[in-house]
Design a protein around this motif. Structure first.
Motif, PDB file in Angstrom:
ATOM      1  N   ARG A  71       0.914  -1.143   0.016  1.00 39.91           N
ATOM      2  CA  ARG A  71       0.000   0.107   0.058  1.00 39.91           C
ATOM      3  C   ARG A  71       0.835   1.147  -0.083  1.00 39.91           C
ATOM      4  O   ARG A  71       0.522   2.229  -0.832  1.00 39.91           O
ATOM      5  CB  ARG A  71      -0.958  -0.228   1.190  1.00 39.91           C
ATOM      6  CG  ARG A  71      -2.261  -1.123   1.258  1.00 39.91           C
ATOM      7  CD  ARG A  71      -2.828  -0.814   2.443  1.00 39.91           C
ATOM      8  NE  ARG A  71      -3.880  -2.070   2.464  1.00 39.91           N
ATOM      9  CZ  ARG A  71      -4.684  -2.005   3.371  1.00 39.91           C
ATOM     10  NH1 ARG A  71      -4.972  -0.970   4.099  1.00 39.91           N
ATOM     11  NH2 ARG A  71      -5.574  -3.095   3.536  1.00 39.91           N
ATOM     12  N   LEU A  72       1.917   1.369   0.800  1.00 40.59           N
ATOM     13  CA  LEU A  72       2.860   2.402   0.798  1.00 40.59           C
ATOM     14  C   LEU A  72       3.596   2.788  -0.603  1.00 40.59           C
ATOM     15  O   LEU A  72       3.587   3.788  -0.976  1.00 40.59           O
ATOM     16  CB  LEU A  72       3.908   2.254   2.128  1.00 40.59           C
ATOM     17  CG  LEU A  72       3.532   2.201   3.458  1.00 40.59           C
ATOM     18  CD1 LEU A  72       4.267   1.761   4.373  1.00 40.59           C
ATOM     19  CD2 LEU A  72       3.135   3.727   3.596  1.00 40.59           C
ATOM     20  N   ARG A  73       3.981   1.667  -1.374  1.00 35.96           N
ATOM     21  CA  ARG A  73       4.551   1.761  -2.490  1.00 35.96           C
ATOM     22  C   ARG A  73       3.668   2.130  -3.381  1.00 35.96           C
ATOM     23  O   ARG A  73       4.098   3.116  -4.403  1.00 35.96           O
ATOM     24  CB  ARG A  73       5.186   0.181  -3.025  1.00 35.96           C
ATOM     25  CG  ARG A  73       5.861   0.186  -4.271  1.00 35.96           C
ATOM     26  CD  ARG A  73       6.347  -1.246  -4.587  1.00 35.96           C
ATOM     27  NE  ARG A  73       4.966  -2.037  -4.895  1.00 35.96           N
ATOM     28  CZ  ARG A  73       4.703  -2.032  -6.320  1.00 35.96           C
ATOM     29  NH1 ARG A  73       4.787  -1.208  -7.323  1.00 35.96           N
ATOM     30  NH2 ARG A  73       3.499  -2.889  -6.465  1.00 35.96           N
ATOM     31  N   LEU A  74       2.302   1.513  -3.336  1.00 28.49           N
ATOM     32  CA  LEU A  74       1.360   2.215  -4.457  1.00 28.49           C
ATOM     33  C   LEU A  74       0.920   3.578  -4.254  1.00 28.49           C
ATOM     34  O   LEU A  74       0.621   4.348  -5.122  1.00 28.49           O
ATOM     35  CB  LEU A  74       0.162   1.269  -4.436  1.00 28.49           C
ATOM     36  CG  LEU A  74       0.224  -0.124  -4.914  1.00 28.49           C
ATOM     37  CD1 LEU A  74      -0.917  -1.081  -4.812  1.00 28.49           C
ATOM     38  CD2 LEU A  74       0.890  -0.069  -6.387  1.00 28.49           C
ATOM     39  N   ALA A  75       0.993   3.937  -2.946  1.00 25.44           N
ATOM     40  CA  ALA A  75       1.026   5.402  -2.571  1.00 25.44           C
ATOM     41  C   ALA A  75       2.063   6.658  -2.982  1.00 25.44           C
ATOM     42  O   ALA A  75       2.131   7.656  -2.897  1.00 25.44           O
ATOM     43  CB  ALA A  75       0.802   5.513  -0.998  1.00 25.44           C
ATOM     44  N   GLY A  76       3.312   5.839  -3.370  1.00 23.67           N
ATOM     45  CA  GLY A  76       4.374   6.491  -3.872  1.00 23.67           C
ATOM     46  C   GLY A  76       5.850   6.388  -3.173  1.00 23.67           C
ATOM     47  O   GLY A  76       6.720   7.188  -3.519  1.00 23.67           O
TER      48      GLY A  76
END
Length: 230
Positions: A71-76
């Motif tokens: 989720r963190l990765r997909l958030a940037g």
């Protein structure tokens, strides 16, 4: 600087320390008081994580933590880290299922210990941290022996970390017992350092408390995260 993604809430008190250290560290190079690293924080429900851990099902723990990191990765987020020692017992499995590069608190502490020429380190932390192979294995690669507390002390550490330090309670008798554990191993094992293998342990042990090196894994980890993001 790359965007940093932190899995926080393990506990909120230590997550706040990470946030402050990362900001302070980012401002040091040129003294710019407005320079802030870009940080995404996912503050998880610690009760939920602990309940999953206590089932002994490693796959469920890995799925839970890796899901948050994704989720963190997909958030940037471009560089990731977990703001606690205990979940690093699952780091190898987590790295296998997430694309977010992760900075290890264990590897960072090992490197800092080697740089200081240390040879015998006492590991303090939760029972999961103490009984995992991560610290002894990685420190052995650097020629450093890791000394582990006995079973009675492990139980005391685990109970006080979760029931007291995690919610900011620092009783004098708890502080005294921690110091006694360290002094006992200075006398019996000739340790030259103590690893604060839980991000709440600086609440009860500081550099001035002992005649040996005190390795604050939170401070060490934060510096390594900044280096990876630079």
């Amino acid at each position: 600087m790359k965007t940093i993604g932190l899995v926080g809430g393990m506990t909120p008190e230590s997550t706040k320390v990470y946030y402050e250290l990362l900001i302070q560290g980012a401002r040091q190079p040129d003294g710019d008081p407005l320079r802030n690293p870009e940080i995404l924080i996912y503050s998880l429900n610690l009760t939920e994580l602990v309940q999953i851990q206590r089932t002994g099902n490693r796959e469920m723990v890995v799925e839970y933590l890796s899901g948050i990191l994704e989720r963190l990765r997909l958030a940037g987020a471009e560089v990731g880290a977990m703001t606690a020692n205990t979940p690093h017992a699952y780091l190898d499995e987590i790295r296998a299922v997430t694309a977010l590069p992760l900075v290890s608190i264990v590897s960072a502490t090992r490197d800092a210990s080697a740089d200081r020429g240390l040879e015998n380190a006492l590991l303090l932390g939760t029972r999961t941290t103490i009984e995992a192979e991560m610290y002894p294995r990685e420190f052995a690669d650097a020629g450093i022996r890791v000394v582990l507390p006995g079973d009675e002390d492990r139980e005391f550490l685990d109970q006080t970390i979760y029931n007291d330090l995690a919610v900011g309670k620092v009783k004098p008798e708890i502080r005294r017992r921690y110091h006694e554990i360290c002094t006992k191993h200075i006398d019996s094992d000739g340790i030259d350092s103590v690893i604060l293998g839980c991000t709440e342990l600086p609440l009860v042990i500081s550099d001035d408390d002992l005649p040996i090196e005190v390795l604050d894994t939170t401070v060490i980890h934060a510096a390594a995260i900044l280096a990876a993001a630079s």
